[in-house]
Design a protein around this motif. Structure first.
Motif, mmCIF file in Angstrom:
data_model
loop_
_atom_site.group_PDB
_atom_site.id
_atom_site.type_symbol
_atom_site.label_atom_id
_atom_site.label_comp_id
_atom_site.label_asym_id
_atom_site.label_seq_id
_atom_site.Cartn_x
_atom_site.Cartn_y
_atom_site.Cartn_z
ATOM 1 N N PHE A 144 0.832 -1.193 0.000
ATOM 2 C CA PHE A 144 0.000 0.000 0.000
ATOM 3 C C PHE A 144 0.875 1.254 0.000
ATOM 4 C CE2 PHE A 144 -3.341 -2.691 2.335
ATOM 5 C CZ PHE A 144 -3.960 -3.025 1.132
ATOM 6 N N SER A 145 0.551 2.172 -0.865
ATOM 7 C CA SER A 145 1.318 3.411 -0.942
ATOM 8 C C SER A 145 1.014 4.288 0.255
ATOM 9 C CB SER A 145 0.973 4.165 -2.235
ATOM 10 O OG SER A 145 -0.361 4.663 -2.176
ATOM 11 N N ILE A 148 -2.308 6.017 -0.129
ATOM 12 C CA ILE A 148 -3.470 5.176 0.178
ATOM 13 C C ILE A 148 -3.627 5.017 1.687
ATOM 14 C CG2 ILE A 148 -4.301 2.785 0.076
ATOM 15 C CD1 ILE A 148 -4.987 4.312 -2.400
ATOM 16 N N ASN A 273 -5.579 1.026 -4.544
ATOM 17 C CA ASN A 273 -4.127 1.130 -4.642
ATOM 18 C C ASN A 273 -3.638 0.881 -6.067
ATOM 19 O OD1 ASN A 273 -1.609 1.499 -3.090
ATOM 20 N ND2 ASN A 273 -1.186 -0.629 -3.688
ATOM 21 N N ARG A 277 -10.881 2.792 -8.317
ATOM 22 C CA ARG A 277 -11.347 3.458 -7.106
ATOM 23 C C ARG A 277 -12.839 3.278 -6.846
ATOM 24 N NH1 ARG A 277 -7.026 6.179 -5.611
ATOM 25 N NH2 ARG A 277 -8.144 7.149 -3.889
ATOM 26 N N ASP A 345 -7.046 -9.110 -4.492
ATOM 27 C CA ASP A 345 -5.704 -8.669 -4.105
ATOM 28 C C ASP A 345 -4.639 -9.630 -4.633
ATOM 29 O OD1 ASP A 345 -3.735 -7.166 -2.894
ATOM 30 O OD2 ASP A 345 -3.957 -8.142 -0.949
#
Length: 618
Positions: A144-145, A148, A273, A277, A345
């Motif tokens: 995850f950035s 985010i 991510n 969205r 994911d």
């Protein structure tokens, strides 16, 4: 004054948004919507749209968005209550008087929002502190950035059972318990619900924190603890009426035209991510009726993208079963079947966003998923197995409340079942042929098996018991798309009637052996007799409207199948009376009344048929 959400929804439903906006803004019809140059910013090309069905306006230029009440407050500068009063007067509604108890409850809810907001701020602080190091490490492993992590409000709940109480000491203990942040049990001191967990806030559609979800970080140290833990239902939070991330996904869905439903909130965040969205998730339960309506307010065909394991497929079927009674024109579900063993994911990390986008671009329909799931539910080796498949499919169909959609599902699933299960012996009775032409293979007119044609020919030439049977056969050959509609009634009739029954069977077999939807009249095909030239039924007239003809044909089918059913009931009642001549007077009287009633119905049937056919009533 406190207005209930139900009352405000009724006000919005009674108000036509385009009519209100059209008083001050020039609107132009654009398909199912209206468009205009945005009144909130200067523009020359219209990017402002009004959707009456969904009850909102949206500008794709400046992102202005809202319902009719928001329009009154933002564009006309009115206060909320003034806007509500003006709209209510126009809609003929009376604004409820102030309810002191409801005002007290609203004030209490406002205080609870303060609790959840303070808890969220504290969780986020903990994540950035030294004690949140292992939670930050987990987020790093998930890829995850930092953007985010900030956007979705990740936080950390310490392991200490009293940490939150100390941090939120300005709030009374009952408020902490009422928001679900603390657990109160008899004979013990209250303690924090979330401990040593990665925390995520859950928001309402206005973006306010109303609950939390927590993911365990050390499963080995707590083998009996749930992997994910959500807040309980509270005055702020009803998990069956809430979709995680809807407040962020709804604006993105308006841009993309799609809304994706994944199994859990970590999947929704993983999609965000990766740049997708418009994803939401239920909160630990299968989709509810209320959540489906929330989805349909945004898009007409939300996409279910659930895990590729058996549990994910069962979750999809549970959602489908909830959706079936609610289906209406333009509102359905689409389903993406992920590769076995992968969740969204996993797919993103292993194959990249392009692989997921390819699946999202070609989702299966609700009907396709229903068919495939039931077909794979068990062995289909025997006639009994196949009959079970059809029964399960028809059970699903009967759950659909909308009559047109129910009829279309029944026809489509019946067609698929017939193509899958119908024996080759019957398929040979009505087989299309191909012949070679100089520019390729061409389809010839299908030819009916000579034996089936002869049975129909005999019936059409007078072999049937009367003109009614001949007329029904002719009508079904003229309108073959109606055969499936009356299949069950005709099948039952064919079993009872030794005269026209075999011809009806031949027609049903031919219909099942070939998809007749959209075909020319069967009588135009090779090997079939033409309908009688002289007919007293309107549905056989050349100039009749096709819709009227089909309704008249339905009445004729009803007349045809009613008589043997009545005769059978009459014979059964007579036999029972003769077996028990010494029965009680009351029983004998009841049977006599039944016989008289059945005889009267048969006479009425004769009069109806005579009126329809022009025959004399014998």
């Amino acid at each position: 004054m406190v207005l209930s959400p139900q009352w405000l929804d009724e006000l919005r439903a009674r108000t036509t948004l385009s009519a209100v906006i059209g008083r001050t803004t020039r609107l132009t019809k654009a398909g199912h919507e209206f468009k205009a140059c945005c009144p909130f910013h200067n523009e020359k090309t219209p990017s402002f749209y009004v959707n009456d069905a969904k009850g909102f306006y949206h500008c794709f230029g400046c992102e202005a968005h809202g319902d009719v009440i928001r329009w009154m407050t933002d564009q006309r500068g009115m206060s909320f209550m003034d806007a509500v009063k003006e709209l209510a007067a126009q809609a003929g509604m009376e604004v409820p008087r102030a309810d002191p108890r409801e005002a007290e409850r609203a004030e209490r809810r406002a205080g609870l929002h303060d609790v959840t907001a303070a808890a969220q701020e504290w969780f986020e602080h903990n994540l950035r502190a030294a004690e949140g190091a292992h939670a930050r490490a987990y987020l790093g492993r998930r890829g995850f950035s930092e953007a985010i992590v900030r956007e979705f409000g990740f936080g950390y709940a310490p392991e200490d059972r009293q940490a939150l109480k100390r941090a939120l000491a300005r709030f009374e203990e009952p408020m902490l318990v009422e928001t679900g942040m603390r657990i109160a049990v008899e004979d013990k001191d209250p303690y924090d619900r979330f401990r040593d967990r990665l925390m995520l806030p859950i928001h309402d559609t206005r973006g306010r924190v109303i609950a939390f979800g927590g993911r365990i970080l050390d499963a080995d140290a707590n083998p009996n603890a749930p992997k994910y833990l959500n807040s309980p239902d509270t005055p702020l939070f009803d998990k069956g009426r809430t979709l995680y991330n809807l407040h962020r996904a709804a604006p993105a869905a308006r841009q993309s035209g799609r809304l994706i439903v994944v199994e859990g909130y970590m999947d929704a965040i993983a999609l965000a991510n990766a740049g997708i969205r418009e994803a939401v998730a239920p909160l630990g339960t299968a989709l509810t009726e209320n959540q489906l309506e929330l989805l349909w307010r945004q898009v007409e065909r939300p996409i279910l993208c659930l895990d590729g394991d058996n549990a994910g497929q069962r979750a999809a079927m549970r959602a489908i079963q909830r959706a079936l009674p609610l289906l209406r024109p333009g509102h359905s579900l689409a389903i993406v079947r992920l590769p076995a063993g992968l969740d969204p994911d996993d797919l993103l990390r292993e194959q990249g966003v392009a692989a997921l986008e390819r699946l999202l671009a070609e989702p299966a329909s609700l009907l396709d998923m229903l068919w495939e799931f039931e077909k794979a539910a068990g062995p289909l080796n025997s006639p009994e197995d196949k009959a079970g498949l059809k029964a399960r499919l028809m059970d699903h169909v009967e759950a659909i409340q909308h009559p047109d959609i129910r009829a279309l599902y029944k026809r489509e699933l019946s067609d698929r079942f017939s193509a899958f299960a119908f024996p080759p012996r019957l398929q040979r009775e009505f087989t299309p042929h191909r012949e070679w032409k100089k520019d390729g293979w061409k389809q010839q007119a299908p030819t009916l098996d000579p034996r089936a044609a002869e049975r129909l020919r005999r019936a059409m030439s007078g072999g049937a018991r009367d003109s009614l049977g001949r007329a029904v056969l002719a009508g079904l050959m003229r309108y073959p798309d109606q055969i499936a509609r009356h299949e069950h009634a005709l099948s039952d009739f064919a079993r009872r009637d030794q005269n026209v029954g075999p011809a009806i069977d031949s027609l049903l077999e031919a219909a099942e052996a070939l998809d007749l939807r959209g075909q020319s009249p069967i009588s135009h095909l090779q090997g079939l007799p033409a309908p009688p030239e002289k007919a007293h039924f309107a549905f056989l007239d050349e100039g009749i409207d096709p819709g009227d003809a089909r309704e008249d044909l339905a009445e004729a089918v009803s007349l045809l199948v009613e008589r043997p059913a009545l005769e059978s009931a009459l014979a059964e009642a007579t036999a029972r009376f003769e077996r028990d001549p010494e029965g009680s007077i009351a029983e004998q009287a009841r049977l006599r009344e039944r016989l008289l009633a059945l005889n009267e119905r048969l006479k009425q049937f004769g009069r109806r048929k005579a009126a329809a056919t022009g025959e004399s009533d014998s």
